[in-house]
Scaffold this motif. Structure first.
Motif, PDB file in Angstrom:
ATOM      1  N   UNK A 102      36.028  15.986 -22.869  1.00  0.00           N
ATOM      2  CA  UNK A 102      36.538  15.902 -24.241  1.00  0.00           C
ATOM      3  C   UNK A 102      36.414  17.235 -24.955  1.00  0.00           C
ATOM      4  N   UNK A 103      35.357  17.980 -24.652  1.00  0.00           N
ATOM      5  CA  UNK A 103      35.144  19.247 -25.329  1.00  0.00           C
ATOM      6  C   UNK A 103      36.025  20.372 -24.839  1.00  0.00           C
ATOM      7  N   UNK A 104      36.645  20.181 -23.667  1.00  0.00           N
ATOM      8  CA  UNK A 104      37.542  21.199 -23.123  1.00  0.00           C
ATOM      9  C   UNK A 104      39.009  20.806 -23.231  1.00  0.00           C
ATOM     10  N   UNK A 105      39.252  19.501 -23.394  1.00  0.00           N
ATOM     11  CA  UNK A 105      40.636  19.045 -23.474  1.00  0.00           C
ATOM     12  C   UNK A 105      41.285  18.869 -22.123  1.00  0.00           C
ATOM     13  N   UNK A 106      40.457  18.506 -21.110  1.00  0.00           N
ATOM     14  CA  UNK A 106      41.005  18.236 -19.779  1.00  0.00           C
ATOM     15  C   UNK A 106      40.678  16.793 -19.399  1.00  0.00           C
ATOM     16  N   UNK A 107      41.358  16.282 -18.379  1.00  0.00           N
ATOM     17  CA  UNK A 107      41.105  14.936 -17.890  1.00  0.00           C
ATOM     18  C   UNK A 107      40.157  14.948 -16.719  1.00  0.00           C
ATOM     19  N   UNK A 108      39.923  13.762 -16.137  1.00  0.00           N
ATOM     20  CA  UNK A 108      38.902  13.639 -15.092  1.00  0.00           C
ATOM     21  C   UNK A 108      39.249  14.439 -13.835  1.00  0.00           C
ATOM     22  N   UNK A 109      40.517  14.744 -13.608  1.00  0.00           N
ATOM     23  CA  UNK A 109      40.881  15.527 -12.427  1.00  0.00           C
ATOM     24  C   UNK A 109      40.561  17.005 -12.594  1.00  0.00           C
ATOM     25  N   UNK A 110      40.092  17.362 -13.774  1.00  0.00           N
ATOM     26  CA  UNK A 110      39.735  18.763 -14.010  1.00  0.00           C
ATOM     27  C   UNK A 110      38.341  19.122 -13.538  1.00  0.00           C
ATOM     28  N   UNK A 111      37.578  18.137 -13.027  1.00  0.00           N
ATOM     29  CA  UNK A 111      36.201  18.380 -12.588  1.00  0.00           C
ATOM     30  C   UNK A 111      36.020  17.847 -11.165  1.00  0.00           C
ATOM     31  N   UNK A 112      35.400  18.669 -10.305  1.00  0.00           N
ATOM     32  CA  UNK A 112      35.120  18.247  -8.927  1.00  0.00           C
ATOM     33  C   UNK A 112      33.632  18.026  -8.679  1.00  0.00           C
ATOM     34  N   UNK A 113      32.779  18.878  -9.271  1.00  0.00           N
ATOM     35  CA  UNK A 113      31.343  18.811  -9.033  1.00  0.00           C
ATOM     36  C   UNK A 113      30.579  19.016 -10.337  1.00  0.00           C
ATOM     37  N   UNK A 114      29.340  18.531 -10.338  1.00  0.00           N
ATOM     38  CA  UNK A 114      28.466  18.717 -11.497  1.00  0.00           C
ATOM     39  C   UNK A 114      27.101  19.193 -11.019  1.00  0.00           C
ATOM     40  N   UNK A 115      26.689  20.334 -11.545  1.00  0.00           N
ATOM     41  CA  UNK A 115      25.419  20.950 -11.172  1.00  0.00           C
ATOM     42  C   UNK A 115      24.452  20.849 -12.346  1.00  0.00           C
ATOM     43  N   UNK A 116      23.319  20.181 -12.132  1.00  0.00           N
ATOM     44  CA  UNK A 116      22.309  20.057 -13.173  1.00  0.00           C
ATOM     45  C   UNK A 116      21.227  21.103 -13.001  1.00  0.00           C
ATOM     46  N   UNK A 117      20.921  21.823 -14.074  1.00  0.00           N
ATOM     47  CA  UNK A 117      19.899  22.865 -14.015  1.00  0.00           C
ATOM     48  C   UNK A 117      18.570  22.279 -14.498  1.00  0.00           C
ATOM     49  N   UNK A 118      17.517  22.441 -13.681  1.00  0.00           N
ATOM     50  CA  UNK A 118      16.181  21.972 -14.027  1.00  0.00           C
ATOM     51  C   UNK A 118      15.177  23.071 -13.734  1.00  0.00           C
ATOM     52  N   UNK A 119      14.245  23.280 -14.660  1.00  0.00           N
ATOM     53  CA  UNK A 119      13.125  24.158 -14.346  1.00  0.00           C
ATOM     54  C   UNK A 119      12.208  23.468 -13.341  1.00  0.00           C
ATOM     55  N   UNK A 120      11.371  24.278 -12.676  1.00  0.00           N
ATOM     56  CA  UNK A 120      10.386  23.735 -11.745  1.00  0.00           C
ATOM     57  C   UNK A 120       9.249  23.050 -12.496  1.00  0.00           C
ATOM     58  N   UNK A 121       9.292  23.134 -13.814  1.00  0.00           N
ATOM     59  CA  UNK A 121       8.395  22.404 -14.706  1.00  0.00           C
ATOM     60  C   UNK A 121       9.280  21.909 -15.844  1.00  0.00           C
ATOM     61  N   UNK A 122       8.750  21.566 -17.000  1.00  0.00           N
ATOM     62  CA  UNK A 122       9.581  21.043 -18.087  1.00  0.00           C
ATOM     63  C   UNK A 122       9.201  21.707 -19.400  1.00  0.00           C
ATOM     64  N   UNK A 123      10.210  21.961 -20.245  1.00  0.00           N
ATOM     65  CA  UNK A 123       9.950  22.466 -21.596  1.00  0.00           C
ATOM     66  C   UNK A 123      10.862  21.750 -22.583  1.00  0.00           C
ATOM     67  N   UNK A 124      10.496  21.792 -23.850  1.00  0.00           N
ATOM     68  CA  UNK A 124      11.422  21.424 -24.901  1.00  0.00           C
ATOM     69  C   UNK A 124      11.043  22.179 -26.171  1.00  0.00           C
ATOM     70  N   UNK A 125      12.044  22.406 -27.028  1.00  0.00           N
ATOM     71  CA  UNK A 125      11.844  23.040 -28.327  1.00  0.00           C
ATOM     72  C   UNK A 125      12.082  21.991 -29.405  1.00  0.00           C
ATOM     73  N   UNK A 126      11.305  22.040 -30.465  1.00  0.00           N
ATOM     74  CA  UNK A 126      11.515  21.119 -31.567  1.00  0.00           C
ATOM     75  C   UNK A 126      10.721  19.842 -31.417  1.00  0.00           C
ATOM     76  N   UNK A 127      11.014  18.900 -32.303  1.00  0.00           N
ATOM     77  CA  UNK A 127      10.255  17.650 -32.367  1.00  0.00           C
ATOM     78  C   UNK A 127      10.774  16.641 -31.338  1.00  0.00           C
ATOM     79  N   UNK A 128      10.015  15.545 -31.208  1.00  0.00           N
ATOM     80  CA  UNK A 128      10.477  14.453 -30.366  1.00  0.00           C
ATOM     81  C   UNK A 128       9.608  14.216 -29.151  1.00  0.00           C
TER      82      UNK A 128
END
Length: 428
Positions: A250-276
């Motif tokens: 939706x943010x790029x204005x393409x349909x589902x055929x516009x994506x083949x793969x999805x790569x998730x980036x994870x640190x070897x540990x975990x961080x977050x900024x802000x509350x929650x």
């Protein structure tokens, strides 16, 4: 042709900028699809560090077309400042950047409302950057936002601005006791922004459709991370946009055929900024060690990041909600000196054992992480170029993460520089 979404699979700040920069070499077009200048992507090429907030990291590669999609909210001054910053570094922007004509604009009243809302929340603050991102997205959903294409039509812009100021000046003066904003000041300022940005404004959805039809490789670059996604994250302690794979479409204005793969980036540990909520947060010396070794300070705000052990519950949730086809583990080298490393494999709430991430804030406030301990390797992995060159304990650690995530680890990063990475499986 191979088209890849790169997104954060934790709470953001996972090192996406470096990976986008690295994989941009094999892309023809790089698209930023959500967020605003509340995001910061840090890329280090050699000894030169570049921090980007709006423009895709692909801009560091000559000849790559970079697009800011319609799902991004744009502060025109911030964008112009970033263009000037890159040009001062000798990086060409003109001819390599397009901005969606449908992108909504951050206005001065958005920043004023954002800062006022946050200050009035007191202990219940969300932890926003105060840059107007949330109020701009709220206006977009309320159908009173102002888009880049509106800015370029003088009469329409004047009409939309006058209508909005009538509403927001009432809120600023009556609710927050702040001075009203002046129509002429904003109108003149933004007309000048429009004049300077006009050369970059385009129907980027059409551009992408043509690029995909021509068989070009498109890389979609997300900001923040899955756990900050407005629908899937730790609501209400989230950002205001869709950080996940769905947002890339939706943010790029393409349909589902516009994506083949999805790569998730994870640190070897975990961080977050802000509350929650942050189940694996370490409030003792190990957390401070991770912060220091990993230089865990926000690229946009400079705020110290909260640090904790790797959370496989969060990781599996990100794999599932994004249909990830691969995972990249970054900052493995930050763990080099630790004698013992822990992985969170579940949560305990009273007598209940959870293996899936709960939506309930009540449960998240009570969870106790269930840890599995592994031996550290206590030697340097910085710059390691292949899995075979890693210490045996580091290989075991990565294999266990892969098992817990139920998704292949395709890239491992062992330092901030472009060449301190090894790729197990090509995804673009």
């Amino acid at each position: 042709m191979s088209n890849l979404v790169i997104l954060g699979a934790q709470w953001g700040d996972e090192g996406k900028g470096k990976i986008v920069d690295l994989l941009s070499e094999d892309a023809d077009v790089v698209v930023r699809y959500q967020g605003g200048h509340n995001a910061g992507h840090t890329v280090k090429v050699g000894d030169v560090q570049t921090i980007l907030h709006l423009i895709p990291s692909g801009i560091l590669h000559p000849g790559k077309m970079c697009i800011i999609g319609q799902g991004v909210v744009v502060d025109p001054k911030a964008l112009l400042d970033e263009i000037a910053y890159l040009e001062e570094k000798g990086i060409q922007v003109a001819g390599q950047l397009l901005v969606s004509e449908r992108a909504n604009l951050i206005m001065p009243y958005h920043r004023a409302i954002d800062k006022s809302n946050e200050s009035h929340r007191g202990e219940k603050k969300i932890g926003t950057t105060g840059r107007g991102i949330g109020p701009c997205y709220a206006d977009k959903m309320s159908r009173i936002g102002i888009r880049l294409c509106d800015l370029l039509e003088t009469e329409l812009f004047a009409e939309r601005l006058a209508d909005n100021l009538q509403n927001f000046n009432y809120i600023l003066s009556k609710l927050y006791n702040l001075p009203e904003l002046k129509f002429n000041d904003i109108f003149n300022e933004y007309q000048e922004y429009g004049r300077q940005l006009q050369q970059y404004v385009a129907d980027t959805s059409l551009y992408l459709a043509d690029a995909l039809a021509a068989g070009k490789n498109v890389l979609y670059e997300g900001a923040q991370g899955t756990m900050l996604d407005v629908d899937n994250g730790t609501y209400p302690y989230v950002t205001s946009s869709s950080c996940c794979v769905g947002g890339s479409l939706t943010g790029s204005g393409v349909g589902i055929r516009g994506v083949d793969n999805a790569l998730g980036i994870m640190k070897a540990y975990t961080t977050r900024v802000g509350e929650g909520p942050f189940p694996t947060e370490l409030l003792e010396s190990t957390g401070e060690f991770l912060r220091k070794e990993g230089n865990e300070y926000g690229a946009t705000t400079g705020r110290p990041r909260r640090c904790g052990w790797f959370d496989a519950v969060v990781g599996r949730y990100a794999v599932r909600t994004n249909s990830l086809t691969g995972v990249c583990i970054t900052k493995l080298d930050v763990l080099d000196k630790l004698p013992v490393i822990k992985i969170c494999t579940g949560y305990r709430v009273g007598d209940e054992l959870l293996h899936e991430f709960p939506a309930s804030l009540t449960k998240l406030r009570k969870v106790e992480p269930v840890y599995e301990e592994m031996p550290g390797w206590q030697c340097s992995t910085v710059g390691t170029q292949s899995e075979a060159d890693l210490p045996a304990a580091a290989r075991t650690y990565l294999a266990r993460l892969e098992e817990l995530l139920q998704c292949p680890i395709t890239i491992v990063s062992t330092g901030p520089k472009r060449d301190q990475t090894y790729i197990k499986t090509k995804m673009i």
